[in-house]
Design a protein around this motif. Sequence first.
Motif, PDB file in Angstrom:
ATOM      1  N   LYS A  52      10.120  14.971  29.509  1.00 54.61           N
ATOM      2  CA  LYS A  52      10.283  16.082  28.576  1.00 54.61           C
ATOM      3  C   LYS A  52       8.984  16.878  28.538  1.00 54.61           C
ATOM      4  CE  LYS A  52      13.313  13.470  25.436  1.00 54.61           C
ATOM      5  NZ  LYS A  52      13.430  12.916  24.066  1.00 54.61           N
TER       6      LYS A  52
ATOM      7  N   GLU B  67       7.878  18.849  26.416  1.00 51.59           N
ATOM      8  CA  GLU B  67       7.287  18.892  25.078  1.00 51.59           C
ATOM      9  C   GLU B  67       6.463  17.651  24.747  1.00 51.59           C
ATOM     10  OE1 GLU B  67      11.797  18.005  24.567  1.00 51.59           O
ATOM     11  OE2 GLU B  67      10.483  19.198  25.875  1.00 51.59           O
ATOM     12  N   ASN B  68       6.606  16.569  25.556  1.00 57.37           N
ATOM     13  CA  ASN B  68       5.813  15.362  25.326  1.00 57.37           C
ATOM     14  C   ASN B  68       4.463  15.384  26.035  1.00 57.37           C
ATOM     15  OD1 ASN B  68       7.468  14.001  23.604  1.00 57.37           O
ATOM     16  ND2 ASN B  68       8.399  12.687  25.153  1.00 57.37           N
TER      17      ASN B  68
ATOM     18  N   ALA C 140       1.267  15.436  23.637  1.00 58.77           N
ATOM     19  CA  ALA C 140       1.032  14.176  22.929  1.00 58.77           C
ATOM     20  C   ALA C 140       0.594  13.073  23.876  1.00 58.77           C
ATOM     21  CB  ALA C 140       2.292  13.762  22.172  1.00 58.77           C
ATOM     22  N   SER C 141       1.198  13.002  25.052  1.00 59.17           N
ATOM     23  CA  SER C 141       0.838  11.935  25.997  1.00 59.17           C
ATOM     24  C   SER C 141      -0.578  12.133  26.524  1.00 59.17           C
ATOM     25  CB  SER C 141       1.837  11.878  27.147  1.00 59.17           C
ATOM     26  OG  SER C 141       1.807  13.044  27.924  1.00 59.17           O
TER      27      SER C 141
ATOM     28  N   TYR D 166       0.327   6.514  29.326  1.00 59.61           N
ATOM     29  CA  TYR D 166       1.720   6.960  29.338  1.00 59.61           C
ATOM     30  C   TYR D 166       1.843   7.923  30.502  1.00 59.61           C
ATOM     31  CZ  TYR D 166       6.268   8.530  27.592  1.00 59.61           C
ATOM     32  OH  TYR D 166       7.611   8.808  27.458  1.00 59.61           O
TER      33      TYR D 166
ATOM     34  N   GLN E  26       3.582  10.513  32.820  1.00 60.78           N
ATOM     35  CA  GLN E  26       4.636  11.516  32.877  1.00 60.78           C
ATOM     36  C   GLN E  26       5.234  11.557  34.281  1.00 60.78           C
ATOM     37  OE1 GLN E  26       5.909  13.391  30.526  1.00 60.78           O
ATOM     38  NE2 GLN E  26       4.456  13.158  28.831  1.00 60.78           N
TER      39      GLN E  26
ATOM     40  N   ASN F 217       9.735   8.680  32.442  1.00 60.25           N
ATOM     41  CA  ASN F 217       8.329   8.403  32.205  1.00 60.25           C
ATOM     42  C   ASN F 217       8.139   6.886  32.169  1.00 60.25           C
ATOM     43  OD1 ASN F 217       7.875  11.188  31.835  1.00 60.25           O
ATOM     44  ND2 ASN F 217       8.432  11.029  29.671  1.00 60.25           N
TER      45      ASN F 217
ATOM     46  N   PHE G 278       4.180   9.193  17.954  1.00 62.38           N
ATOM     47  CA  PHE G 278       4.422   9.184  19.399  1.00 62.38           C
ATOM     48  C   PHE G 278       4.333   7.764  19.940  1.00 62.38           C
ATOM     49  CE2 PHE G 278       2.731   9.125  23.724  1.00 62.38           C
ATOM     50  CZ  PHE G 278       3.660   9.911  24.390  1.00 62.38           C
TER      51      PHE G 278
ATOM     52  N   ASN H 152       7.423   5.782  21.689  1.00 61.36           N
ATOM     53  CA  ASN H 152       7.383   5.706  23.154  1.00 61.36           C
ATOM     54  C   ASN H 152       6.689   4.473  23.733  1.00 61.36           C
ATOM     55  OD1 ASN H 152       8.447   8.508  24.095  1.00 61.36           O
ATOM     56  ND2 ASN H 152       7.008   8.994  22.443  1.00 61.36           N
TER      57      ASN H 152
END
Length: 991
Positions: A800, A802-803, A806-807, A840, A842, A850, A940, A944
């Motif tokens: 995503k 949009e993540n 944050a990641s 994390y 991507q 992910n 987050f 996740n």
Amino acid sequence: MKRINLLLLIVCTLAIFSCKQKDGSSDADVIKIEQHKDANGISYETVTNDPTGLRLYTLDNGLKVYLSKNSEEPKIQTYIAVRAGSNYDPKEATGLAHYLEHMVFKGTDEIGTVDWEKEKEYLKQISDLYEQHKAETDPAKKNELYKKIDQVSLEASNYSVANEYDKMSSSLGATGTNAYTWFEQTVYTNKIPANELDKWLKLENERFGKLVLRLFHTELEAVFEEFNRGQDNDFRKSYAAMLDGLFPNHPYGQQTTIGTGEHLKNPSMVSIHNYFDKYYVPNNMAMVLVGDFDFDETIKKVNASFGTMEKKEVVHPTLPKEEAITSPVVKEVFGPTAENISIAFRTDGVNSEDEKFVTLADMILANGNAGLIDLNLNQKQVVQNAGCSPTFLNDYGYHSFTGYPKAGQSLDEVKNLLLEQIEKLKKGEFDEWMIDAVINDLKLSQTQQYENSSALADAYVNAFIHHEDWAKKVKFLGELKKISKQELVDFANKFYKDNYVVTYKRKGADNSIVKVQNPGITPVKLNRDKSSDFIKEFNKIQAEPLQPKFVDFKSAIKETKLENGIKVSYIENEKNDLFDMNIIFDMGRDNDKKLGLGVGYLEYLGTDKYSAEELKKEFYKLGISYYVSAGSEKSYIGLNGLKENLPKGLELLSHLLDNAVPNQEAYDKYVAQIIKGRQDNKTRKGSILQRGLMSYAKYGENSRLRNIYSNSDLEAMNPQELVDIVKDLKNFDQRIFYYGKDVDAAVAALNTNHKVADDLKDYPAATDYVELETGGNVFFVDYDMVQAEMMFLAKGSPFKPENMAASTLFNTYFGAGLSSIVFQEIRESKSLAYSAYSFYNQASDKNDANYVMAYIGTQANKMPQAVDAMMNLMNDMPEAEDQFNAAKEATLKKLAAQRITKSNIFWTYERLQKQGIDYDHREEMYKAIEKMTLADLKAFFNENIKGEQYNVMVIGNKKDVDMDALSKLGKIQEMDIDYLFNYEKAKDIKQ
């Protein structure tokens, strides 16, 4: 056009060299040192015709300052170099310089302490205890003293704050924060945003002003883990054996940088302080800055900070001289990886005649294309692979040759083949034009090096450490050009005799391995909620904000078309006359497994006009390199070099692709090489863990790694079929990317030489590899090693965009870097690993998932504790508001200083499109991170990372690994390596 004219054309178009005048002189021949004074009245030196634009200052206290401007990005590559390395370690305390390097990150009496007056009393106790520990010979009493050290260290940690230096450097937006130690140097590195120079100078001036050995015993364990990694590295062991043979008296061969196990376990804090006080003085140091700055303002700031350091007399020890080697010296090393052999000749050091002649000889022997070793051994597949390279140090150097045997070939056979190539050099059995060609090759490499701020800074560091005048560096290639073929042959006959060291790396158990008990260190306190007064004041200093710049890909990447309608994307090269052309096919081995085989086979083929060796020579004459490659999903035909020779290079490449002739003998050797490579691959722990186990944990049996042709399938294949596949490649749908000048000329060359079918083919269907759900599995491989390494893998949610914000912030805060939570907890506090990280990840494709990933590399007997520590963190993220704010600030500053330039614009756009993004996503990321809070990051994490189910991959010595502890992580499956890689019985995977 004759060869000499081609070379003249190449040389004359390079910015760093100019053409001869009518009188035979050259502007580039005028190379001398000039003296200047800047606007501040500070003296500096420059070198005429220096392509790097160096200003070399010497401050009143003796500090050398190398400044060079590069405005491509708003960053500054910084190096602080000290002429102090393992050569100068006391014989009874080897590894000292390297361990000191680690400790310089621990702070000072201002950084990393909340009460120095109380802390220093405990540190004095620890130092005294270590002196007693070193002198004590009774093992039981030594153990009691160590327990006392551990106890006092815990008390001392009440007053320390871990990683304050790293927190501050990270808060600047610095990248590449690290250091390294070698024979004659210790070098500290950072790449900082240009607007943070003032704060960086303040931080570094404090860091090098006083040494404090806090958190000493936990870091000592980390260094010993680094020592263990060296014991598990067959290359390092072979290298050490080679040096021991070359230098039986000199520290080059008698004192490894990491030190001996015995010395590491018996350190002296007093000796480390003495070493620092002796060598870490300004007249023995250099500061190197390459980047976006104003010369006069920068040196004024440097002088105001580092100019205050006190100058001291420095006398380096007189090191032993070596007697000449008069007959071969033989060394043997054992370990689990594939066998190989090295031959090394001792040379004189930097600034010697040997340096010039050996550099030239090395390129004639192996330049990656048309050298004697390249053509006679690698191209003809006489060995598995071979090469050579020179190294020059202050007192001596060495020219080393390495060879890997084919299946059934002995190491002595490889040795003799390498020596035969040296004999060919001595007999002058190389083309007359090769000297000009290799110097041109070196010039092209140098041009590329000098464009890169980090590579250029490294060149300045080497000049300082080796006491080189920069003018000599600028003149060096010109000096090589004066050497005639006869002079080189005469040197070779004088130099290369039976005066070498031969090192046999054999498969087998290494009986010299040192194994130690887990010392049972009590975790020290990190005090994340505390701060020194220094960092509080440091954080108040405000720099002029650096504004991020984002790329409009659609305007930055221009487009045109060939006459046949093929799209050409292009970006102008505004720096030099080099070009890089890539023909891109959106198909790869997933579409046709034979494509990768055919591409590799092409390397060994000639045409109806040229032999394979002649083709290599023709490309090398032009100063042009080509490649044909097939990845999993994309394939490329590439050409790069000097733009004036693009048409000739493209004509030659097209001739090869259209007229390659299959050769059964070459194919049989190619297959044998693949099979031997597969066997060798199974001996490498990195390959087993990161490719074999990782692929199996992610895909199970149906993976790219296992979906291959078996050895017997390869042997039975028709080479004509592979050649036909490669020839047909350019008749598939394609697009072109060109980076360089004179786009019209490049397009014209493509129109003339790149002929394709009128109707380009669609791509064949690709094999689909399904990512499995993770959890409850432990995949283990038994391997003869000291450490144990493990990776954790959990499949997460689909990609995503949009993540991404944050990641990115999560990785900075939690798992990546010296000031991250994972590193602090597992290494800094508990001393359970040399390397530990988590992130994390991507997905690179919008259709993929992910992953949550983690890694631990630790002594096998520490593994259960290390696993517990990692799993606790992965399920309960520590919350530290100050550390979060620092991570947030660091992430924003890195984004603000980041510039996507040159050909990277195109390749970044390619990567983003694969993720379903067609714009510069960093702008959205920047705005999102600005608004994020620790609560957002915790959310987050909970969504996740927390509670994820892991597949665990482990490689280690089964005799040392606690298998019962591993079983608590899931069902243990001990993997057979042959099954894992599927080389012997590979079958097609059903669609």
